[in-house]
Design a protein around this motif. Sequence first.
Motif, PDB file in Angstrom:
ATOM      1  N   ASN A 109      -7.584  -3.009   4.528  1.00 14.76           N
ATOM      2  CA  ASN A 109      -6.591  -1.945   4.694  1.00 14.76           C
ATOM      3  C   ASN A 109      -6.888  -0.708   3.850  1.00 14.76           C
ATOM      4  O   ASN A 109      -6.164   0.277   3.937  1.00 14.76           O
ATOM      5  N   LEU A 110      -7.914  -0.770   3.021  1.00 11.63           N
ATOM      6  CA  LEU A 110      -8.288   0.395   2.218  1.00 11.63           C
ATOM      7  C   LEU A 110      -9.218   1.271   3.059  1.00 11.63           C
ATOM      8  O   LEU A 110     -10.290   0.828   3.455  1.00 11.63           O
ATOM      9  N   CYS A 152      -7.453   8.159   0.437  1.00  8.25           N
ATOM     10  CA  CYS A 152      -6.955   7.636  -0.835  1.00  8.25           C
ATOM     11  C   CYS A 152      -5.655   6.869  -0.631  1.00  8.25           C
ATOM     12  O   CYS A 152      -4.827   7.256   0.194  1.00  8.25           O
ATOM     13  N   LYS A 153      -5.487   5.805  -1.395  1.00 12.59           N
ATOM     14  CA  LYS A 153      -4.255   5.008  -1.379  1.00 12.59           C
ATOM     15  C   LYS A 153      -4.046   4.450  -2.784  1.00 12.59           C
ATOM     16  O   LYS A 153      -4.966   4.400  -3.591  1.00 12.59           O
ATOM     17  N   TRP A 154      -2.827   4.002  -3.017  1.00 10.15           N
ATOM     18  CA  TRP A 154      -2.519   3.195  -4.187  1.00 10.15           C
ATOM     19  C   TRP A 154      -2.039   1.861  -3.666  1.00 10.15           C
ATOM     20  O   TRP A 154      -1.560   1.765  -2.533  1.00 10.15           O
ATOM     21  N   ALA A 155      -2.131   0.836  -4.476  1.00 10.82           N
ATOM     22  CA  ALA A 155      -1.657  -0.479  -4.051  1.00 10.82           C
ATOM     23  C   ALA A 155      -1.184  -1.267  -5.260  1.00 10.82           C
ATOM     24  O   ALA A 155      -1.642  -1.051  -6.384  1.00 10.82           O
ATOM     25  N   LYS A 195       0.962   5.696  -0.028  1.00 15.09           N
ATOM     26  CA  LYS A 195       0.196   6.895   0.313  1.00 15.09           C
ATOM     27  C   LYS A 195       1.073   8.120   0.100  1.00 15.09           C
ATOM     28  O   LYS A 195       2.290   8.011  -0.071  1.00 15.09           O
ATOM     29  N   SER A 198     -11.972   3.942   4.342  1.00 15.64           N
ATOM     30  CA  SER A 198     -13.273   4.357   3.804  1.00 15.64           C
ATOM     31  C   SER A 198     -13.309   5.852   3.490  1.00 15.64           C
ATOM     32  O   SER A 198     -14.183   6.307   2.766  1.00 15.64           O
ATOM     33  N   LEU A 218      -8.285  -5.857   1.403  1.00 15.85           N
ATOM     34  CA  LEU A 218      -9.358  -4.870   1.242  1.00 15.85           C
ATOM     35  C   LEU A 218      -9.633  -4.129   2.546  1.00 15.85           C
ATOM     36  O   LEU A 218      -9.974  -2.940   2.533  1.00 15.85           O
ATOM     37  N   LEU A 278       0.858  -1.184   0.000  1.00 19.18           N
ATOM     38  CA  LEU A 278       0.000   0.000   0.000  1.00 19.18           C
ATOM     39  C   LEU A 278       0.895   1.236   0.000  1.00 19.18           C
ATOM     40  O   LEU A 278       1.894   1.285   0.726  1.00 19.18           O
ATOM     41  N   TRP A 282      -7.120   3.704  -5.246  1.00 19.88           N
ATOM     42  CA  TRP A 282      -8.278   3.721  -4.352  1.00 19.88           C
ATOM     43  C   TRP A 282      -8.592   5.159  -3.959  1.00 19.88           C
ATOM     44  O   TRP A 282      -7.777   5.845  -3.345  1.00 19.88           O
TER      45      TRP A 282
END
Length: 139
Positions: A55-56, A61-64, A30, A58, A53, A28, A86
């Motif tokens: 760890n995403l 924003c994140k990338w993975a 950020k 609500s 999922l 992940l 995300w």
Amino acid sequence: MSSGVIASPECLQRFGELKMSKSLKYILFKLNDKRTEIVVDKTSDNSDYEEFLGNLPSDGCKWAVYDFSYTSDDGSPRNKLCFLSWSPDNAPIRAKMVHASSKDALRKSLEGIGAEIQGTDLTEVAYETVLEKVKRFSR
């Protein structure tokens, strides 16, 4: 449009570990607190997709990058490196804008990605949804 954000060297190092040695299942990423650099947020060797999922956030924003394992239509086991962006609907507008304009700084430095997934809610990154996209990319 680019935000001027750069990916930290650790991002590429960890991606290399995931891609080459298969010692990681996902990473992940950020933005750092100053919003000047993309950094590694978390890594895991756990292959439980539901845990990934979880760890995403609500509201953030994140990338993975996820090493997605599946069985092809002919029954053979396959893996595909998936890049997930995300950006949930209820994240702050400014965060979503910076996230979108910074994505390429990370994505373009990661060679060997087999599928790219955009997610704004969990249905868009659910296992079956990603499986369908991955199989489509494989054809």
